[in-house]
Design a protein around this motif. Structure first.
Motif, PDB file in Angstrom:
ATOM      1  N   SER A 232      27.798   3.981  -6.136  1.00  0.00           N
ATOM      2  CA  SER A 232      26.804   3.041  -5.634  1.00  0.00           C
ATOM      3  C   SER A 232      27.516   1.791  -5.152  1.00  0.00           C
ATOM      4  CB  SER A 232      25.818   2.657  -6.739  1.00  0.00           C
ATOM      5  OG  SER A 232      25.073   3.774  -7.137  1.00  0.00           O
ATOM      6  N   TRP A 233      27.015   1.220  -4.077  1.00  0.00           N
ATOM      7  CA  TRP A 233      27.627   0.024  -3.514  1.00  0.00           C
ATOM      8  C   TRP A 233      26.584  -0.691  -2.677  1.00  0.00           C
ATOM      9  CZ3 TRP A 233      32.419  -1.333  -5.023  1.00  0.00           C
ATOM     10  CH2 TRP A 233      32.989  -2.433  -4.428  1.00  0.00           C
ATOM     11  N   GLN A 234      26.890  -1.929  -2.326  1.00  0.00           N
ATOM     12  CA  GLN A 234      26.010  -2.698  -1.452  1.00  0.00           C
ATOM     13  C   GLN A 234      26.104  -2.131  -0.033  1.00  0.00           C
ATOM     14  OE1 GLN A 234      23.907  -5.022  -2.663  1.00  0.00           O
ATOM     15  NE2 GLN A 234      24.720  -4.383  -4.619  1.00  0.00           N
ATOM     16  N   PRO A 235      25.047  -2.300   0.748  1.00  0.00           N
ATOM     17  CA  PRO A 235      25.108  -1.833   2.147  1.00  0.00           C
ATOM     18  C   PRO A 235      26.286  -2.465   2.886  1.00  0.00           C
ATOM     19  CG  PRO A 235      22.877  -2.428   1.554  1.00  0.00           C
ATOM     20  CD  PRO A 235      23.763  -2.870   0.413  1.00  0.00           C
ATOM     21  N   GLU A 236      26.747  -1.774   3.882  1.00  0.00           N
ATOM     22  CA  GLU A 236      27.821  -2.227   4.759  1.00  0.00           C
ATOM     23  C   GLU A 236      29.200  -2.220   4.105  1.00  0.00           C
ATOM     24  OE1 GLU A 236      26.646  -5.954   6.489  1.00  0.00           O
ATOM     25  OE2 GLU A 236      24.806  -5.107   7.305  1.00  0.00           O
ATOM     26  N   ILE A 237      29.409  -1.348   3.123  1.00  0.00           N
ATOM     27  CA  ILE A 237      30.739  -1.213   2.536  1.00  0.00           C
ATOM     28  C   ILE A 237      31.673  -0.623   3.584  1.00  0.00           C
ATOM     29  CG2 ILE A 237      30.175   1.028   1.541  1.00  0.00           C
ATOM     30  CD1 ILE A 237      32.203   0.482  -0.666  1.00  0.00           C
TER      31      ILE A 237
ATOM     32  N   THR B 215      21.118  -1.248  -3.089  1.00  0.00           N
ATOM     33  CA  THR B 215      22.368  -0.510  -3.116  1.00  0.00           C
ATOM     34  C   THR B 215      22.224   0.776  -2.316  1.00  0.00           C
ATOM     35  OG1 THR B 215      21.783   0.613  -5.177  1.00  0.00           O
ATOM     36  CG2 THR B 215      23.060  -1.410  -5.370  1.00  0.00           C
ATOM     37  N   GLN B 216      23.349   1.300  -1.920  1.00  0.00           N
ATOM     38  CA  GLN B 216      23.393   2.579  -1.228  1.00  0.00           C
ATOM     39  C   GLN B 216      24.386   3.448  -1.976  1.00  0.00           C
ATOM     40  OE1 GLN B 216      24.906   1.361   2.661  1.00  0.00           O
ATOM     41  NE2 GLN B 216      26.748   2.501   2.263  1.00  0.00           N
TER      42      GLN B 216
END
Length: 68
Positions: free
Chosen positions: A13-18, A2-3
């Motif tokens: 927080s979210w997955q990469p490439e949001i 997550t990023q």
């Protein structure tokens, strides 16, 4: 992995490439009646789906309100 990014000052927080579009939708907003800025620069609604939020990016959603 997550990023994180900041949405109106709150860390998310979210997955990469949001994308901006995904972040706006995750915030519970639909349509284009508000403005979005990424790291201080306005992102036109036509570019939301193709604009990724960088790691630790700052996203601001500005909503109009009535008042006087």
């Amino acid at each position: 992995m997550t990023q994180t990014y900041r949405l109106n000052g709150d860390t998310r927080s979210w997955q990469p490439e949001i994308t901006v579009r995904q972040a706006v939708t995750a915030a519970g907003l639909e349509g284009t009646w508000f403005a979005v800025a990424l790291n201080g620069a306005v992102v036109p609604a036509s570019q939301w789906a193709g604009t990724e939020i960088p790691l630790n990016g700052e996203l601001d959603i500005i909503q109009p309100c009535q008042g006087g």
